[in-house]
Motif scaffolding. Structure first.
Motif, short mmCIF file in Angstrom:
data_model
loop_
_atom_site.label_atom_id
_atom_site.label_comp_id
_atom_site.label_asym_id
_atom_site.label_seq_id
_atom_site.Cartn_x
_atom_site.Cartn_y
_atom_site.Cartn_z
N MET A 146 125.76 -64.55 -4.38
CA MET A 146 124.80 -63.47 -4.52
C MET A 146 125.19 -62.28 -3.64
O MET A 146 125.66 -62.47 -2.53
N GLU A 147 124.96 -61.12 -4.13
CA GLU A 147 125.33 -59.92 -3.39
C GLU A 147 124.32 -59.65 -2.27
O GLU A 147 123.12 -59.74 -2.48
N THR A 148 124.81 -59.31 -1.09
CA THR A 148 123.89 -59.00 0.00
C THR A 148 123.52 -57.52 -0.05
O THR A 148 124.37 -56.67 -0.31
N GLU A 149 122.29 -57.25 0.22
CA GLU A 149 121.79 -55.88 0.13
C GLU A 149 122.29 -55.03 1.30
O GLU A 149 122.53 -53.85 1.16
N TYR A 150 122.43 -55.69 2.45
CA TYR A 150 122.88 -54.96 3.64
C TYR A 150 123.50 -55.93 4.62
O TYR A 150 123.27 -57.13 4.55
N ASP A 151 124.27 -55.37 5.54
CA ASP A 151 124.91 -56.20 6.56
C ASP A 151 124.12 -56.20 7.86
O ASP A 151 124.15 -57.15 8.62
N TYR A 152 123.44 -55.09 8.11
CA TYR A 152 122.66 -54.97 9.34
C TYR A 152 121.31 -54.35 9.00
O TYR A 152 121.23 -53.47 8.14
N LEU A 153 120.29 -54.78 9.73
CA LEU A 153 118.96 -54.16 9.60
C LEU A 153 118.45 -53.83 11.00
O LEU A 153 118.41 -54.69 11.87
N PHE A 154 118.08 -52.56 11.20
CA PHE A 154 117.58 -52.15 12.51
C PHE A 154 116.24 -51.45 12.38
O PHE A 154 116.04 -50.64 11.47
N LYS A 155 115.37 -51.75 13.32
CA LYS A 155 114.07 -51.07 13.38
C LYS A 155 114.16 -49.93 14.40
O LYS A 155 114.48 -50.15 15.56
N ILE A 156 113.85 -48.74 13.92
CA ILE A 156 113.90 -47.54 14.76
C ILE A 156 112.50 -46.96 14.84
O ILE A 156 111.82 -46.79 13.82
N VAL A 157 112.08 -46.66 16.06
CA VAL A 157 110.71 -46.22 16.29
C VAL A 157 110.69 -44.82 16.89
O VAL A 157 111.37 -44.56 17.89
N LEU A 158 109.96 -43.90 16.28
CA LEU A 158 109.85 -42.55 16.82
C LEU A 158 108.57 -42.40 17.63
O LEU A 158 107.49 -42.79 17.18
N ILE A 159 108.72 -41.80 18.83
CA ILE A 159 107.54 -41.51 19.65
C ILE A 159 107.68 -40.12 20.27
O ILE A 159 108.75 -39.50 20.23
N GLY A 160 106.60 -39.66 20.87
CA GLY A 160 106.55 -38.34 21.46
C GLY A 160 105.22 -37.70 21.10
O GLY A 160 104.51 -38.20 20.21
N GLN B 193 126.16 -46.28 4.64
CA GLN B 193 127.42 -47.00 4.57
C GLN B 193 128.27 -46.51 5.74
O GLN B 193 128.60 -45.33 5.84
N ILE B 194 128.60 -47.40 6.65
CA ILE B 194 129.47 -47.04 7.77
C ILE B 194 130.71 -47.90 7.68
O ILE B 194 130.65 -49.10 7.95
N GLY B 195 131.81 -47.30 7.28
CA GLY B 195 133.01 -48.08 7.04
C GLY B 195 132.71 -49.13 5.98
O GLY B 195 132.21 -48.79 4.90
N SER B 196 132.92 -50.39 6.31
CA SER B 196 132.72 -51.43 5.31
C SER B 196 131.33 -52.06 5.41
O SER B 196 131.01 -52.97 4.67
N SER B 197 130.50 -51.56 6.35
CA SER B 197 129.20 -52.21 6.48
C SER B 197 128.04 -51.34 6.01
O SER B 197 128.01 -50.13 6.24
N ALA B 198 127.09 -51.98 5.33
CA ALA B 198 125.86 -51.32 4.92
C ALA B 198 124.81 -51.55 6.01
O ALA B 198 124.49 -52.68 6.34
N VAL B 199 124.33 -50.44 6.59
CA VAL B 199 123.38 -50.52 7.68
C VAL B 199 122.04 -50.00 7.17
O VAL B 199 121.92 -48.85 6.76
N LYS B 200 121.05 -50.88 7.20
CA LYS B 200 119.72 -50.50 6.71
C LYS B 200 118.84 -50.14 7.90
O LYS B 200 118.68 -50.94 8.83
N LEU B 201 118.30 -48.95 7.86
CA LEU B 201 117.43 -48.49 8.93
C LEU B 201 115.98 -48.52 8.45
O LEU B 201 115.65 -47.97 7.40
N GLN B 202 115.16 -49.17 9.24
CA GLN B 202 113.72 -49.19 8.98
C GLN B 202 113.13 -48.23 10.02
O GLN B 202 113.11 -48.53 11.20
N ILE B 203 112.70 -47.05 9.57
CA ILE B 203 112.31 -45.99 10.49
C ILE B 203 110.78 -45.88 10.56
O ILE B 203 110.12 -45.56 9.57
N GLN C 101 124.55 -41.68 14.47
CA GLN C 101 124.90 -42.10 15.84
C GLN C 101 124.14 -43.36 16.22
O GLN C 101 124.70 -44.30 16.79
N LEU C 102 122.85 -43.39 15.89
CA LEU C 102 122.04 -44.57 16.19
C LEU C 102 122.56 -45.80 15.46
O LEU C 102 122.72 -46.86 16.06
N ALA C 103 122.82 -45.63 14.17
CA ALA C 103 123.27 -46.76 13.36
C ALA C 103 124.59 -47.31 13.89
O ALA C 103 124.78 -48.53 13.99
#
Ligand code: GDP
Ligand code: MG
Length: 171
Positions: A1-15, A51-61, A163-165
């Protein structure tokens, strides 16, 4: 099965309210900017996959739904965040002076090990109150990278999330 992403990161904005957090997210995820106030969209987070190089990075913002106005951001908002984006407005010095309070919240709720980045938003403003070097100095003192952005003219918006990813992927 195909993977949707290689990495998943939670990013939180404050201020502080009004610094442009929602505008940054909308510019990044939808490519739009509006100078009329941006209402709460009623969702907890937006998703963007890079898409960063060969990896799909999913950001949950995660963007606040206006809770910051009443200082009612709770621990659950910060839960399992991989990175914190701390935003001030370069044309509103109070939003800069409030940064230590926000950092104290981050330490209390998100811990010391979470990745943090400082953002001076609204770099397009002609009526600047906080010089770039002041933002840089505060960021250096607190061990954070620093960027000035504009949700209005797009300056550094893609760069911020890229940069964050990259940093999170390599950590
Ligand atoms: P939030 O409360 O932090 O989510 O801030 P908003 O995204 O709602 O923005 C508050 C106000 O600042 C709105 O009127 C936006 O149009 C304006 N704004 C946001 N980002 C920028 C920017 O980069 N430049 C300028 N000139 N105005 C901005
Ligand atoms: Mg908002």
């Amino acid at each position: 099965m195909e993977t949707e992403y290689d990495y998943l990161f939670k990013i939180v904005l404050i201020g502080d309210a009004g610094v442009g957090k929602t505008s940054i997210v909308r510019r990044y995820t939808d490519g739009i900017f509006t100078s009329a106030g941006i209402p709460t969209i009623g969702v907890d987070f937006c998703i963007k996959t890079l898409q960063i190089g060969s990896s799909a990075v999913k950001l949950q913002i995660w963007d606040t739904a206006g809770q910051e106005r009443f200082r009612t951001i709770t621990q659950s908002y910060y839960r399992s965040a991989d990175a914190i984006v701390l935003v001030y407005d370069i044309g509103a010095s109070l939003t800069f002076r409030n940064l230590p309070e926000w950092l104290a919240e981050v330490e209390r709720y998100a811990g010391n090990s979470v990745h943090r980045i400082l953002i001076g938003n609204k770099s397009d403003r002609p009526d600047r109150e906080i010089e770039n070097v002041m933002g840089k100095q505060f960021a250096d003192e607190n061990g954070m990278p620093f960027l000035e952005t504009s949700a209005k003219n797009s300056e550094n918006i893609d760069a911020l999330f890229l940069q964050l990813a990259k940093t999170l992927r390599d950590t």
